[in-house]
Design a protein around this motif. Sequence first.
Motif, PDB file in Angstrom:
ATOM      1  N   ASP A 169       0.848  -1.185   0.000  1.00  0.00           N
ATOM      2  CA  ASP A 169       0.000   0.000   0.000  1.00  0.00           C
ATOM      3  C   ASP A 169       0.887   1.240   0.000  1.00  0.00           C
ATOM      4  O   ASP A 169       1.885   1.293   0.712  1.00  0.00           O
ATOM      5  CB  ASP A 169      -0.819  -0.010   1.299  1.00  0.00           C
ATOM      6  N   PHE A 171       0.889   5.467   0.466  1.00  0.00           N
ATOM      7  CA  PHE A 171       0.180   6.681   0.881  1.00  0.00           C
ATOM      8  C   PHE A 171       1.024   7.884   0.449  1.00  0.00           C
ATOM      9  O   PHE A 171       2.148   8.055   0.934  1.00  0.00           O
ATOM     10  CB  PHE A 171       0.012   6.717   2.411  1.00  0.00           C
ATOM     11  N   TYR A 180      -8.121   9.706   0.315  1.00  0.00           N
ATOM     12  CA  TYR A 180      -8.213   8.921   1.544  1.00  0.00           C
ATOM     13  C   TYR A 180      -7.888   9.807   2.744  1.00  0.00           C
ATOM     14  O   TYR A 180      -6.922  10.574   2.708  1.00  0.00           O
ATOM     15  CB  TYR A 180      -7.212   7.765   1.478  1.00  0.00           C
ATOM     16  N   ARG A 233      -4.021   7.499  -1.897  1.00  0.00           N
ATOM     17  CA  ARG A 233      -3.668   6.117  -1.544  1.00  0.00           C
ATOM     18  C   ARG A 233      -3.685   5.240  -2.796  1.00  0.00           C
ATOM     19  O   ARG A 233      -4.614   5.328  -3.613  1.00  0.00           O
ATOM     20  CB  ARG A 233      -4.694   5.593  -0.527  1.00  0.00           C
ATOM     21  N   GLN A 235      -3.489   1.221  -3.629  1.00  0.00           N
ATOM     22  CA  GLN A 235      -3.442  -0.143  -3.098  1.00  0.00           C
ATOM     23  C   GLN A 235      -2.834  -1.052  -4.143  1.00  0.00           C
ATOM     24  O   GLN A 235      -3.428  -1.321  -5.173  1.00  0.00           O
ATOM     25  CB  GLN A 235      -4.855  -0.606  -2.746  1.00  0.00           C
TER      26      GLN A 235
END
Length: 238
Positions: A169, A171, A180, A233, A235
Amino acid sequence: MSNNFPTPDRVLVIVAHPDDPEFGAAGTSALWASQGAEVTYVIVTDGSKGSAEKEMTREKLVALREEEQRKAADAVGVSQLVFLGLPDGEIENNDVLRELLVRQIRTFKPDVLVTHDPTSRIVGGRYLNHRDHRTVGDASLDATFPLARDRLNYPQHELEGLDPHKVLDVFLIFSDQPNYTVDISSTIDLKIKALSAHKSQIANLEELPERIRQRGRDAAEHVSFEYGETFRRVQLNR
Ligand SMILES: [Zn+2]
């Protein structure tokens, strides 16, 4: 936007300058650290250009900003703090930097990587994103995929015992496309404490707490909690 994110085991924050982890993600780092995550900060440059004071020298500034960054990291419970010490304002996304960052990823094996959004040139219509931020973001994402993941990149690492690593992940901080929000209501005071450590960088320290609270409220404008930190974000494990 939501906030029921499971606490990662390991988090690696790779940023350009001392104080970038605090402005971008101190509330989230403090939250995850308080929940048991091992949080590591990697500061790529020495921060040696960040002063307008006539009396300041590069050497004094580097030492001062390292000290400030140590205090800030301690305030939020960071486990490891790494200074790569490259010259502020002069870095390039080249093989030297990418190898250094792949080495950090393979050493600290993060589930979550926090870094700059390299695509943000202008943020919020209010400021120009620093070139070092874009460079570090770009090189960190190159290091994440595919370089750290695939063993034939920098095969010398394997000989040193550093295995390939897959980040789950990402950020991105200072993004003009946040998607997010993390609820930092329980750690906003720690974010303020961490930011307050960067005395050489912050004018009007007495106004800092309210400024940070207002930013936190703005970030949480469309969600149900009081203070937020926003990220773009990505993923990677889907
Ligand atoms: Zn910066």
